[in-house]
Motif scaffolding. Structure first.
Motif, mmCIF file in Angstrom:
data_model
loop_
_atom_site.group_PDB
_atom_site.id
_atom_site.type_symbol
_atom_site.label_atom_id
_atom_site.label_comp_id
_atom_site.label_asym_id
_atom_site.label_seq_id
_atom_site.Cartn_x
_atom_site.Cartn_y
_atom_site.Cartn_z
ATOM 1 N N VAL A 1 0.824 -1.203 0.000
ATOM 2 C CA VAL A 1 0.000 0.000 0.000
ATOM 3 C C VAL A 1 0.863 1.260 0.000
ATOM 4 O O VAL A 1 1.799 1.378 0.782
ATOM 5 N N TYR A 2 0.541 2.190 -0.905
ATOM 6 C CA TYR A 2 1.190 3.494 -0.903
ATOM 7 C C TYR A 2 0.194 4.517 -0.391
ATOM 8 O O TYR A 2 -0.939 4.573 -0.861
ATOM 9 N N ILE A 3 0.631 5.289 0.571
ATOM 10 C CA ILE A 3 -0.225 6.354 1.079
ATOM 11 C C ILE A 3 0.447 7.684 0.771
ATOM 12 O O ILE A 3 1.622 7.869 1.104
ATOM 13 N N LYS B 1 -3.445 4.839 8.151
ATOM 14 C CA LYS B 1 -2.745 3.642 8.658
ATOM 15 C C LYS B 1 -3.524 2.985 9.798
ATOM 16 O O LYS B 1 -3.609 1.763 9.876
ATOM 17 N N ALA C 1 -0.938 -5.220 5.616
ATOM 18 C CA ALA C 1 -0.470 -4.278 4.613
ATOM 19 C C ALA C 1 0.987 -3.920 4.837
ATOM 20 O O ALA C 1 1.447 -3.773 5.960
ATOM 21 N N ILE D 1 3.146 -0.964 4.098
ATOM 22 C CA ILE D 1 2.795 0.415 3.755
ATOM 23 C C ILE D 1 4.014 1.288 3.480
ATOM 24 O O ILE D 1 5.014 1.222 4.198
ATOM 25 N N GLU E 1 4.924 5.502 2.704
ATOM 26 C CA GLU E 1 4.293 6.818 2.756
ATOM 27 C C GLU E 1 5.022 7.823 1.881
ATOM 28 O O GLU E 1 6.245 7.783 1.766
#
Ligand code: FE2
Ligand code: FE2
Lengths: 255, 197
Positions: B10-12, B24, B34, B36, B38
């Motif tokens: 996952v890219y936030i 998150k 996930a 993750i 950022e």
């Protein structure tokens, strides 16, 4: 009622069960029968000759998983703990395991069409059962009597050489290492049914009952293993140390 | 023990640390596995994005001025990603959470978002499907062969066997050899005679 709140001896025994029906088999294991009216836990325990402190800690350890009274339980004698553990073994062997076996049998009788998959399940369960039974057997034949011998030696201040040797070895540490494997096997059994067993209308009801019983067995065994790992093993260790110290002190005196 | 899916990548992307923290927390509380990463600027984000990434959560403000253009660029580099935009605009090909959504709607939208995987076209089921190689290893395990034997029989290293076994156990959530054997038999991967070895 706040279910996280631990039970006390002054509570009514009936309220204990009303607030957590899962305690029914545990209460039965102590040899307590229903029909206790408004008697308190203390009264019921004295009537049945049960150590109320021990009883309370055991039901509390079931009632709230985040509350495991390791220290409190270690205060009780090895004899008392072993008596309870042995009764629990009997409950599994005489009630729980045969019940689950019967459910699998009725599943086979009620399957639409092919029984092949359920026979696989049955074999898997039978193997698990055999491993569980032999685990109990080795505890009852080797570990539990050892605790008795240690307590006797400490009390009489008489330490047989063979016992001393055992106490000095790491012998007891290896005993409960089967727990992980037994837990994994039971988890696999549940998961095979939940995720990969094709069931049909007719068998589905039996499958539900089977799964519920497997979850209950798992929960019960988890507590049983925790008593062995967190209470009995440390208890053995401390008894071993005491016996070794007693022996050393005896030697120093005779010099 | 809890059910495990293969972790989503996952890219936030958002400027605000609090905003990223909120996303998150929701992902964590929903029990989504996930992995993750950022990002704080759209440039940095577009430059790092690739097809390894399965899910993207974007703050609308980050690309407000040139939104559509940015999304087009994004889908070019990562056409298999699922994108969730948090904001009130309308972005084709993306899911969105708007400022009028209440708590339950947000949770539902997150759950739906992570239940989907464009790369495989379908849901968890496919994410947890065993690869051909894993199936081969599973058959060997069920026949009772040890890691060393499996390595020799399939002409792969023992470490590869161990990695495959780890993935198999994670995907199926079956840990014991006996359990894997039952799985293989139910699914006709091996015959009953094979398991008697
Ligand atoms: Fe036991
Ligand atoms: Fe045990």
């Amino acid at each position: 009622m706040n279910t996280k709140f631990p039970f006390t001896p002054a509570m009514k025994m009936a309220d204990v069960i009303h607030s957590n029906y899962k305690l029914i088999p545990i209460i039965g294991r102590f040899g307590i029968h229903f029909g206790f009216g408004n008697s308190s836990v203390l009264d019921v325990c004295s009537k049945h000759n049960i150590n109320v402190g021990f009883f309370i800690e055991i039901i509390n350890s079931y009632h709230n998983k985040s509350y495991f009274p390791t220290e409190q339980l270690q205060h009780f004698s090895g004899e008392l703990i072993i008596d309870y553990l042995t009764k629990t073994h009997t409950f599994y062997i005489d009630s729980k395991i045969p019940e689950i076996g019967n459910l699998i049998d009725s599943l086979i009788e009620n399957v639409d069409g092919n029984t092949q998959n359920i026979v696989l399940l049955q074999e898997f369960f039978n193997n698990y059962k055999n491993e569980l039974v032999s685990h109990f057997k080795s505890e009852e034949e080797e570990v539990f009597p050892y605790v008795g011998s240690l307590e006797r030696a400490e009390k009489l201040k008489e330490i047989p050489g063979s016992l001393l040797e055992k106490a000095k070895s790491d012998w007891a540490k290896n005993f409960e290492r089967d727990h992980g494997y037994l837990e994994e096997t039971l988890f696999d059994l549940k998961n095979l049914i939940i995720k990969f067993f094709p069931t049909h209308q007719k068998s589905s009801r039996h499958c539900q009952r089977l799964l519920i019983e497997l979850f209950r067995l798992e929960e019960d065994l988890e507590n049983h293993a925790a008593i062995e790992d967190k209470v009995l093993l440390p208890k053995i260790e401390s008894l071993e140390n005491k016996v070794i110290q007693l022996n050393d002190a005896g030697k120093a005196k005779s010099k | 023990m809890q059910g495990k899916q293969k972790a989503s990548k996952v890219y936030i992307a958002s400027k605000q640390v609090l905003w990223r923290f909120g996303v998150k927390s929701v992902i964590h509380d929903l029990g989504i596995m996930a992995d993750i990463e950022e990002f704080t600027s759209i440039e940095e984000f577009i430059n790092s994005v690739n097809n390894d990434c399965t899910h993207i959560v974007l703050e609308e403000n980050l690309f407000k001025t040139n939104g559509k253009l940015m999304l087009d660029r994004l889908f070019q580099v990562a056409h298999t990603c699922n994108v969730l935009v948090i904001g009130d605009g309308d972005y084709p090909g993306c899911r969105s959470i708007s400022s009028s959504d209440g708590f339950n709607e947000v949770l539902n939208k997150f759950q739906e978002f992570f239940a989907e995987d464009k790369a495989n076209g379908e849901r968890y089921d496919d994410l947890n499907k065993l690869s051909d190689r894993e199936l081969e290893v599973l058959k060997e395990v069920s026949k009772g062969y040890a890691n060393k034997e499996i390595a020799d029989r399939l002409h792969i290293s023992i470490n590869t066997v161990i990695t495959h076994r780890k993935n198999i156990t994670e995907k199926l959530e079956i840990k014991t050899i006996a359990g894997l054997t039952v799985y293989a038999l139910i699914n006709n991967l091996i015959s009953p005679e094979d398991s008697q070895q």
